[in-house]
Scaffold this motif. Structure first.
Motif, PDB file in Angstrom:
ATOM      1  N   ALA A  37       0.775  -1.094  -0.164  1.00  0.00           N
ATOM      2  CA  ALA A  37       0.049  -0.081   0.080  1.00  0.00           C
ATOM      3  C   ALA A  37       0.777   1.226  -0.038  1.00  0.00           C
ATOM      4  O   ALA A  37       0.239   1.954  -0.714  1.00  0.00           O
ATOM      5  CB  ALA A  37      -0.984  -0.010   1.302  1.00  0.00           C
ATOM      6  N   ALA A  38       1.824   1.243   0.673  1.00  0.00           N
ATOM      7  CA  ALA A  38       3.111   2.361   0.799  1.00  0.00           C
ATOM      8  C   ALA A  38       3.472   2.529  -0.654  1.00  0.00           C
ATOM      9  O   ALA A  38       3.628   3.830  -0.953  1.00  0.00           O
ATOM     10  CB  ALA A  38       3.837   2.192   1.965  1.00  0.00           C
ATOM     11  N   SER A  39       3.757   1.566  -0.960  1.00  0.00           N
ATOM     12  CA  SER A  39       4.377   1.628  -2.633  1.00  0.00           C
ATOM     13  C   SER A  39       3.220   2.486  -3.569  1.00  0.00           C
ATOM     14  O   SER A  39       3.655   3.163  -4.311  1.00  0.00           O
ATOM     15  CB  SER A  39       4.926   0.585  -2.874  1.00  0.00           C
ATOM     16  OG  SER A  39       5.841   0.444  -4.012  1.00  0.00           O
ATOM     17  N   MET A  40       2.105   1.634  -3.274  1.00  0.00           N
ATOM     18  CA  MET A  40       1.124   2.253  -4.439  1.00  0.00           C
ATOM     19  C   MET A  40       0.790   3.592  -4.116  1.00  0.00           C
ATOM     20  O   MET A  40       0.513   4.555  -5.072  1.00  0.00           O
ATOM     21  CB  MET A  40      -0.305   1.303  -3.995  1.00  0.00           C
ATOM     22  CG  MET A  40       0.103  -0.138  -4.431  1.00  0.00           C
ATOM     23  SD  MET A  40      -1.272  -1.077  -4.228  1.00  0.00           S
ATOM     24  CE  MET A  40      -2.594  -0.268  -5.542  1.00  0.00           C
ATOM     25  N   ALA A  41       0.925   3.944  -2.613  1.00  0.00           N
ATOM     26  CA  ALA A  41       0.333   5.557  -2.503  1.00  0.00           C
ATOM     27  C   ALA A  41       1.549   6.642  -3.178  1.00  0.00           C
ATOM     28  O   ALA A  41       1.181   7.554  -3.555  1.00  0.00           O
ATOM     29  CB  ALA A  41       0.319   5.616  -1.065  1.00  0.00           C
ATOM     30  N   ILE A  42       2.765   6.116  -2.976  1.00  0.00           N
ATOM     31  CA  ILE A  42       3.959   6.997  -3.500  1.00  0.00           C
ATOM     32  C   ILE A  42       3.845   6.975  -4.920  1.00  0.00           C
ATOM     33  O   ILE A  42       4.070   8.177  -5.606  1.00  0.00           O
ATOM     34  CB  ILE A  42       5.103   6.536  -2.887  1.00  0.00           C
ATOM     35  CG1 ILE A  42       5.323   6.758  -1.417  1.00  0.00           C
ATOM     36  CG2 ILE A  42       6.606   7.339  -3.796  1.00  0.00           C
ATOM     37  CD1 ILE A  42       6.666   6.244  -0.781  1.00  0.00           C
ATOM     38  N   ALA A  43       3.709   5.937  -5.466  1.00  0.00           N
ATOM     39  CA  ALA A  43       3.630   5.842  -7.126  1.00  0.00           C
ATOM     40  C   ALA A  43       2.465   6.555  -7.554  1.00  0.00           C
ATOM     41  O   ALA A  43       2.631   6.906  -8.969  1.00  0.00           O
ATOM     42  CB  ALA A  43       3.476   4.413  -7.566  1.00  0.00           C
ATOM     43  N   SER A  44       1.213   6.839  -6.897  1.00  0.00           N
ATOM     44  CA  SER A  44       0.098   7.383  -7.432  1.00  0.00           C
ATOM     45  C   SER A  44      -0.100   8.913  -6.841  1.00  0.00           C
ATOM     46  O   SER A  44      -0.950   9.383  -7.091  1.00  0.00           O
ATOM     47  CB  SER A  44      -1.239   6.737  -6.888  1.00  0.00           C
ATOM     48  OG  SER A  44      -1.306   6.572  -5.627  1.00  0.00           O
ATOM     49  N   ASN A  45       1.095   9.314  -6.365  1.00  0.00           N
ATOM     50  CA  ASN A  45       0.940  10.554  -5.506  1.00  0.00           C
ATOM     51  C   ASN A  45       0.094  10.920  -4.786  1.00  0.00           C
ATOM     52  O   ASN A  45      -0.658  11.848  -4.629  1.00  0.00           O
ATOM     53  CB  ASN A  45       1.044  11.588  -6.816  1.00  0.00           C
ATOM     54  CG  ASN A  45       2.382  11.647  -7.484  1.00  0.00           C
ATOM     55  OD1 ASN A  45       3.384  11.470  -6.911  1.00  0.00           O
ATOM     56  ND2 ASN A  45       2.129  11.594  -8.810  1.00  0.00           N
ATOM     57  N   GLY A  46      -0.492   9.882  -3.998  1.00  0.00           N
ATOM     58  CA  GLY A  46      -1.438   9.873  -3.035  1.00  0.00           C
ATOM     59  C   GLY A  46      -2.773   9.942  -3.730  1.00  0.00           C
ATOM     60  O   GLY A  46      -3.849   9.778  -2.993  1.00  0.00           O
ATOM     61  N   LYS A  47      -3.005   9.783  -5.097  1.00  0.00           N
ATOM     62  CA  LYS A  47      -4.256   9.801  -5.537  1.00  0.00           C
ATOM     63  C   LYS A  47      -4.742   8.375  -5.945  1.00  0.00           C
ATOM     64  O   LYS A  47      -4.877   7.839  -7.137  1.00  0.00           O
ATOM     65  CB  LYS A  47      -4.289  10.504  -6.935  1.00  0.00           C
ATOM     66  CG  LYS A  47      -3.974  11.880  -6.340  1.00  0.00           C
ATOM     67  CD  LYS A  47      -3.828  12.925  -7.420  1.00  0.00           C
ATOM     68  CE  LYS A  47      -3.318  14.260  -7.172  1.00  0.00           C
ATOM     69  NZ  LYS A  47      -3.227  15.136  -8.341  1.00  0.00           N
ATOM     70  N   LEU A  48      -4.876   7.350  -5.138  1.00  0.00           N
ATOM     71  CA  LEU A  48      -4.790   5.897  -5.380  1.00  0.00           C
ATOM     72  C   LEU A  48      -6.134   5.566  -5.532  1.00  0.00           C
ATOM     73  O   LEU A  48      -7.210   5.805  -4.909  1.00  0.00           O
ATOM     74  CB  LEU A  48      -4.276   5.207  -4.007  1.00  0.00           C
ATOM     75  CG  LEU A  48      -4.159   3.604  -4.286  1.00  0.00           C
ATOM     76  CD1 LEU A  48      -3.268   3.117  -5.318  1.00  0.00           C
ATOM     77  CD2 LEU A  48      -3.607   3.132  -2.890  1.00  0.00           C
ATOM     78  N   ASP A  49      -6.434   4.834  -6.662  1.00  0.00           N
ATOM     79  CA  ASP A  49      -7.683   4.283  -6.910  1.00  0.00           C
ATOM     80  C   ASP A  49      -8.035   2.906  -5.882  1.00  0.00           C
ATOM     81  O   ASP A  49      -7.311   2.014  -5.806  1.00  0.00           O
ATOM     82  CB  ASP A  49      -7.503   3.707  -8.299  1.00  0.00           C
ATOM     83  CG  ASP A  49      -9.215   2.840  -8.931  1.00  0.00           C
ATOM     84  OD1 ASP A  49     -10.069   3.022  -8.081  1.00  0.00           O
ATOM     85  OD2 ASP A  49      -9.083   2.552  -9.967  1.00  0.00           O
ATOM     86  N   PRO A  50      -9.302   3.415  -5.265  1.00  0.00           N
ATOM     87  CA  PRO A  50      -9.578   2.218  -4.089  1.00  0.00           C
ATOM     88  C   PRO A  50      -9.791   0.920  -4.704  1.00  0.00           C
ATOM     89  O   PRO A  50      -9.518  -0.152  -4.094  1.00  0.00           O
ATOM     90  CB  PRO A  50     -10.868   2.916  -3.634  1.00  0.00           C
ATOM     91  CG  PRO A  50     -11.015   4.444  -3.720  1.00  0.00           C
ATOM     92  CD  PRO A  50     -10.045   4.456  -5.091  1.00  0.00           C
ATOM     93  N   LEU A  51     -10.504   0.707  -6.001  1.00  0.00           N
ATOM     94  CA  LEU A  51     -10.573  -0.176  -6.399  1.00  0.00           C
ATOM     95  C   LEU A  51      -9.270  -1.198  -6.966  1.00  0.00           C
ATOM     96  O   LEU A  51      -9.182  -2.230  -6.684  1.00  0.00           O
ATOM     97  CB  LEU A  51     -11.422  -0.433  -8.070  1.00  0.00           C
ATOM     98  CG  LEU A  51     -11.741  -1.818  -8.396  1.00  0.00           C
ATOM     99  CD1 LEU A  51     -12.407  -2.771  -7.525  1.00  0.00           C
ATOM    100  CD2 LEU A  51     -12.711  -1.364  -9.762  1.00  0.00           C
TER     101      LEU A  51
END
Length: 313
Positions: A37-51
């Protein structure tokens, strides 16, 4: 009579579910998912798709559960010898090896299907590589043959960070590999602290964990050295990669200072199991809070608040 039979049937079914659930070692999974989740958050600049997050978590959970189940099959002999693990589903005989293997293969197939179909192929392949590395390299080749098993084998636990990054970007960047490196370097002090606590059990079954083949002093020194490497490494996310900012930096500094103090305390008292336990438990909290800091720092609202609080030119 029918009521009694139904009750017994319900209890038997419940026991089967509990046994297969235990095979996956569920306490390990959340820590791996938070690195994803942390890696995904940084990769998406905090704009993570919940699905996307949900699907990646499902795929990652199934992959980890598959690897842990195969590990239980492989280690059932030594689990039987250790009092702490003798009542697990495999050594107790409640689950047969073939059934456990089918369960593990099914979990791996679900993981690959979910990630490949709903996320992307790269994340699916990385998840499968994690299973292969954990089972083939760590469990089979390293665990019973070298005291540095966890040093190399720790790569398996760091792969979820790559899966998370790939899920968002369908690529792997330097930032993804740095998060991988942080988890990789964190693993030895985390696991060796546990090994110090249960050294006698590992010695009984002939598993050459570092405290078994050397001594507590040498293990504490290695924990100290790795701690002094992993803590500075966490700040590379700030510079030169500029992937995280001041909020993450402040939290990482506080968490790292506590980690260093606990590692130093263990170095002064290598035979103190309470010091080992304290470091082991804190290392889990450390990784969870460090990843949480990555997530919080990546959020747009965090950037907005920092801009508001920054002095205007």
């Amino acid at each position: 009579m029918n009521g009694t039979t139904a009750q017994r049937h319900y209890q038997n079914v419940l026991q089967v579910f509990q046994d297969y659930y235990q095979l996956t070692k569920p306490r390990i999974i959340p820590l791996l998912l938070i690195t994803t989740a942390a890696s995904m958050a940084i990769a998406s600049n905090g704009k993570l798709d919940p699905l996307l997050l949900l699907l990646t978590m499902i795929g990652g959970t199934c992959a980890t559960a598959s690897a842990q189940t195969i590990n239980c099959i492989y280690d059932s002999d030594i689990d039987y010898e250790m009092e702490r693990t003798r009542n697990r589903p495999m050594p107790s005989g409640r689950v047969q090896p073939l059934h456990a293997l089918i369960f593990a293969i099914a979990l791996a197939c679900i993981s690959f299907a979910v990630l490949a179909v709903f996320v992307n192929l790269l994340s699916a392949l990385l998840a499968m590589s994690g299973i292969a590395f954990y089972v083939g390299i760590y469990t089979h080749l390293l665990k019973r043959h070298t005291p540095y098993n966890i040093v190399i084998g720790g790569a398996a636990g760091a792969i979820p960070a790559l899966v998370g990054w790939a899920a968002v970007t369908n690529t792997l960047s330097w930032t993804a590999w740095l998060i991988f490196a942080i988890v990789f370097l964190w693993t030895p002090p985390h696991f060796w602290a546990l090994a110090l606590m249960i050294r006698d059990e590992y010695a009984k079954v002939g598993v050459p964990m570092l405290p078994v083949v050397t001594d507590n002093i040498a293990t504490a020194r290695q924990i100290w050295r790795y701690t002094l490497v992993v803590i500075p490494t966490t700040f590379l996310l700030i510079y030169p990669l500029h992937a995280s900012g001041v909020i993450y930096g402040a939290i990482a500094f506080i968490l790292g200072a506590i980690f260093i103090m606990k590692a130093w305390s263990l170095l002064q008292n290598p035979d103190d199991k309470q010091a080992s336990r304290s470091l082991f438990l804190y290392s889990i909290l450390y990784m969870m809070l460090l990843c949480a800091a990555m997530v919080v720092d990546s959020l747009p609202i965090t950037h907005h608040l920092i801009e508001m609080l920054s002095p205007s030119e």
